[in-house]
Design a protein around this motif. Structure first.
Motif, PDB file in Angstrom:
ATOM      1  N   TRP A 273       0.830  -1.207   0.000  1.00 20.03           N
ATOM      2  CA  TRP A 273       0.000   0.000   0.000  1.00 20.03           C
ATOM      3  C   TRP A 273       0.865   1.257   0.000  1.00 20.03           C
ATOM      4  O   TRP A 273       0.603   2.205  -0.750  1.00 20.03           O
ATOM      5  N   ALA A 274       1.909   1.282   0.834  1.00 23.69           N
ATOM      6  CA  ALA A 274       2.771   2.458   0.936  1.00 23.69           C
ATOM      7  C   ALA A 274       3.503   2.726  -0.385  1.00 23.69           C
ATOM      8  O   ALA A 274       3.582   3.873  -0.857  1.00 23.69           O
ATOM      9  N   ILE A 275       4.030   1.666  -0.989  1.00 27.50           N
ATOM     10  CA  ILE A 275       4.748   1.825  -2.256  1.00 27.50           C
ATOM     11  C   ILE A 275       3.789   2.266  -3.359  1.00 27.50           C
ATOM     12  O   ILE A 275       4.078   3.176  -4.143  1.00 27.50           O
ATOM     13  N   SER A 276       2.625   1.604  -3.409  1.00 26.52           N
ATOM     14  CA  SER A 276       1.638   1.916  -4.442  1.00 26.52           C
ATOM     15  C   SER A 276       1.151   3.347  -4.333  1.00 26.52           C
ATOM     16  O   SER A 276       1.018   4.062  -5.337  1.00 26.52           O
ATOM     17  N   LYS A 277       0.871   3.802  -3.111  1.00 23.61           N
ATOM     18  CA  LYS A 277       0.373   5.166  -2.911  1.00 23.61           C
ATOM     19  C   LYS A 277       1.374   6.178  -3.458  1.00 23.61           C
ATOM     20  O   LYS A 277       1.009   7.098  -4.200  1.00 23.61           O
ATOM     21  N   ASP A 278       2.654   6.009  -3.111  1.00 24.53           N
ATOM     22  CA  ASP A 278       3.660   6.967  -3.553  1.00 24.53           C
ATOM     23  C   ASP A 278       3.868   6.900  -5.062  1.00 24.53           C
ATOM     24  O   ASP A 278       4.027   7.929  -5.729  1.00 24.53           O
ATOM     25  N   MET A 279       3.877   5.686  -5.620  1.00 23.73           N
ATOM     26  CA  MET A 279       4.061   5.558  -7.063  1.00 23.73           C
ATOM     27  C   MET A 279       2.924   6.227  -7.825  1.00 23.73           C
ATOM     28  O   MET A 279       3.146   6.967  -8.785  1.00 23.73           O
ATOM     29  N   GLN A 281       0.901   8.591  -6.817  1.00 24.36           N
ATOM     30  CA  GLN A 281       0.903  10.045  -6.665  1.00 24.36           C
ATOM     31  C   GLN A 281       1.999  10.688  -7.500  1.00 24.36           C
ATOM     32  O   GLN A 281       1.806  11.776  -8.058  1.00 24.36           O
ATOM     33  N   ILE A 282       3.144  10.032  -7.615  1.00 27.69           N
ATOM     34  CA  ILE A 282       4.208  10.550  -8.477  1.00 27.69           C
ATOM     35  C   ILE A 282       3.739  10.572  -9.931  1.00 27.69           C
ATOM     36  O   ILE A 282       3.958  11.552 -10.662  1.00 27.69           O
ATOM     37  N   MET A 283       3.075   9.499 -10.361  1.00 27.12           N
ATOM     38  CA  MET A 283       2.567   9.451 -11.733  1.00 27.12           C
ATOM     39  C   MET A 283       1.532  10.554 -11.969  1.00 27.12           C
ATOM     40  O   MET A 283       1.517  11.191 -13.035  1.00 27.12           O
ATOM     41  N   HIS A 311      12.587  10.518 -12.398  1.00 22.61           N
ATOM     42  CA  HIS A 311      11.971   9.527 -13.276  1.00 22.61           C
ATOM     43  C   HIS A 311      11.442  10.166 -14.555  1.00 22.61           C
ATOM     44  O   HIS A 311      11.115  11.350 -14.599  1.00 22.61           O
ATOM     45  N   SER A 312      11.338   9.328 -15.575  1.00 20.49           N
ATOM     46  CA  SER A 312      10.737   9.739 -16.837  1.00 20.49           C
ATOM     47  C   SER A 312       9.379   9.049 -16.963  1.00 20.49           C
ATOM     48  O   SER A 312       9.086   8.080 -16.260  1.00 20.49           O
ATOM     49  N   ASN A 313       8.572   9.525 -17.887  1.00 21.85           N
ATOM     50  CA  ASN A 313       7.268   8.896 -18.115  1.00 21.85           C
ATOM     51  C   ASN A 313       7.421   7.456 -18.591  1.00 21.85           C
ATOM     52  O   ASN A 313       6.585   6.601 -18.288  1.00 21.85           O
ATOM     53  N   ALA A 314       8.492   7.206 -19.333  1.00 22.13           N
ATOM     54  CA  ALA A 314       8.730   5.836 -19.808  1.00 22.13           C
ATOM     55  C   ALA A 314       8.989   4.893 -18.635  1.00 22.13           C
ATOM     56  O   ALA A 314       8.549   3.733 -18.641  1.00 22.13           O
ATOM     57  N   GLN A 315       9.693   5.371 -17.610  1.00 27.06           N
ATOM     58  CA  GLN A 315       9.961   4.537 -16.438  1.00 27.06           C
ATOM     59  C   GLN A 315       8.693   4.296 -15.622  1.00 27.06           C
ATOM     60  O   GLN A 315       8.387   3.168 -15.240  1.00 27.06           O
ATOM     61  N   THR A 316       7.959   5.370 -15.366  1.00 21.31           N
ATOM     62  CA  THR A 316       6.766   5.220 -14.522  1.00 21.31           C
ATOM     63  C   THR A 316       5.678   4.407 -15.214  1.00 21.31           C
ATOM     64  O   THR A 316       4.802   3.849 -14.548  1.00 21.31           O
ATOM     65  N   ALA A 317       5.722   4.334 -16.557  1.00 19.91           N
ATOM     66  CA  ALA A 317       4.723   3.549 -17.285  1.00 19.91           C
ATOM     67  C   ALA A 317       4.804   2.066 -16.931  1.00 19.91           C
ATOM     68  O   ALA A 317       3.830   1.326 -17.110  1.00 19.91           O
ATOM     69  N   TRP A 319       5.397   0.943 -13.855  1.00 23.12           N
ATOM     70  CA  TRP A 319       5.146   0.750 -12.431  1.00 23.12           C
ATOM     71  C   TRP A 319       3.888  -0.062 -12.143  1.00 23.12           C
ATOM     72  O   TRP A 319       3.868  -0.890 -11.237  1.00 23.12           O
ATOM     73  N   LEU A 320       2.821   0.175 -12.898  1.00 18.61           N
ATOM     74  CA  LEU A 320       1.568  -0.527 -12.615  1.00 18.61           C
ATOM     75  C   LEU A 320       1.723  -2.038 -12.785  1.00 18.61           C
ATOM     76  O   LEU A 320       1.170  -2.813 -12.003  1.00 18.61           O
TER      77      LEU A 320
END
Length: 358
Positions: A273-279, A281-283, A311-317, A319-320
């Motif tokens: 939950w903690a990791i997901s919440k931060d990821m 919100q960053i996205m 991070h770049s958008n390519a990296q955060t893409a 994450w899910l």
């Protein structure tokens, strides 16, 4: 209408509340302001409000507020504005706010305006700008004046989390957290994951607590021994420490905390939950959303912005998909160890990629 927070908050937790009109919340305890927003947001959503935030950077900003309240979306029934800043409205705006409040009372519109300000003393409350809120709206004093009020509010939060502490456990909690509201609330939050895991959403794409208006059917009773055992673990590291380390990009500290959380049998659902919440919100921040609208406290906005720059958008893409694999591992649907994937996700957020992207 004027109420203290302890009077107003339980009313807002009821299933159906009329939220149209003027609301003013004043106080120096930011957690109470956040709880107030959290209590009102389900009512806004249930009534199909478009929720927006506006920060008053000058007196002229009130024109933006009035303009927003006067607009009507094709897709939303009304607007709910959360206004921050301490710039007082001028005479023309005061008159407009008074008309707005009176129209809300007669049902001419259903817009809602919540203004969050620092604590206002008695002299200020006699000012002309205060009158429309006091006479035609709702004024909530978001300050705590004694220890009894603090414990009353925490007891409400405990019930929302599905917990019921004994009197000895309450005394230990207040002493351990040095009567600090946020620390006590964070401890209750953690206890809910340890002792009331039914409150953790099992939906694959949601790692949030259940809605504040949804109360558990039974509360888990905790005595002083239960609390002492939990506080021993909490004295090491918590998911809040993990969040700070991830956002700061401190990879060695992230790994240290993950290993400690694993050694103390921290619930994997709570870590995810903690990791997901931060990821997430960053996205959302990288997509241009307002940090205040996302509920990110001012004290942590710098950390989130720092994380966005790594991070770049390519990296955060990616994450899910990584979060989904973590969830599958926790549920035993894949053979990869859950803690291994959680470490990978936490380090990824901190800016340390363990494996190259495919």
């Amino acid at each position: 209408m004027q109420d203290t927070f302890i009077q107003a908050y339980p009313k807002l937790l009821q299933p159906s509340v009329a939220v149209a009109g003027l609301w003013l919340a004043h106080g120096d305890e930011p957690l109470l302001s956040q709880w107030l927003i959290d209590a009102m947001r389900p009512h806004w959503r249930a009534q199909n409000y478009a929720i927006k935030r506006i920060e008053l950077i000058s007196v002229k900003s009130w024109q933006e507020v009035l303009s927003e309240l006067g607009s009507q979306s094709l897709f939303d029934d009304a607007s709910a504005l959360i206004v921050t800043g301490n710039h007082k409205p001028d005479k023309a705006v005061i008159e407009a706010l008074e008309r707005f409040a009176q129209d809300a009372q007669t049902g001419a519109h259903s817009h809602s305006l919540l203004w969050l300000t620092p604590k206002q003393d008695r002299r200020t409350q006699s000012s002309k700008w205060f009158a429309p809120f006091a006479q035609y709206g709702h004024v909530i004093d978001c300050n705590l004046y004694n220890e009894q009020q603090r414990q009353q509010l925490l007891q409400i939060q405990a019930e929302q989390f599905g917990l019921k502490l004994s009197q000895d456990a309450w005394q230990l909690l207040m002493s351990h957290t040095e009567h600090h509201l946020l620390s006590a609330y964070q401890t209750l939050w953690r206890l809910s994951y340890l002792f009331a895991p039914q409150l953790v959403g099992n939906n694959d794409d949601s790692y949030q607590h259940v809605d504040k208006l949804t109360q558990p059917t039974t509360n888990v009773a905790l005595d002083i021994n239960d609390l002492q055992a939990a506080l021993v673990s909490d004295a090491q590291f918590s998911v809040f420490d993990l969040s700070d380390a991830m956002l700061a990009g401190n990879s060695p500290q992230v790994a240290k905390i993950i290993f400690q959380l694993k050694a103390t049998d921290e619930p994997t659902t709570l870590v995810l939950w903690a990791i997901s919440k931060d990821m997430r919100q960053i996205m959302q921040l990288m997509d241009g959303q307002d940090p205040q609208a996302l509920g990110i406290w001012r004290s942590k906005q710098g950390l989130y912005q720092q994380a966005c720059r790594r991070h770049s958008n390519a990296q955060t893409a990616e994450w899910l998909a990584l979060l989904y694999r973590c969830d599958q591992a926790i549920k035993g649907l894949i053979r990869q160890p859950a803690w291994e994937l959680l470490l990978q996700a936490a380090l990824e957020l901190a800016g340390k990629r363990l494996f190259a992207s495919r």
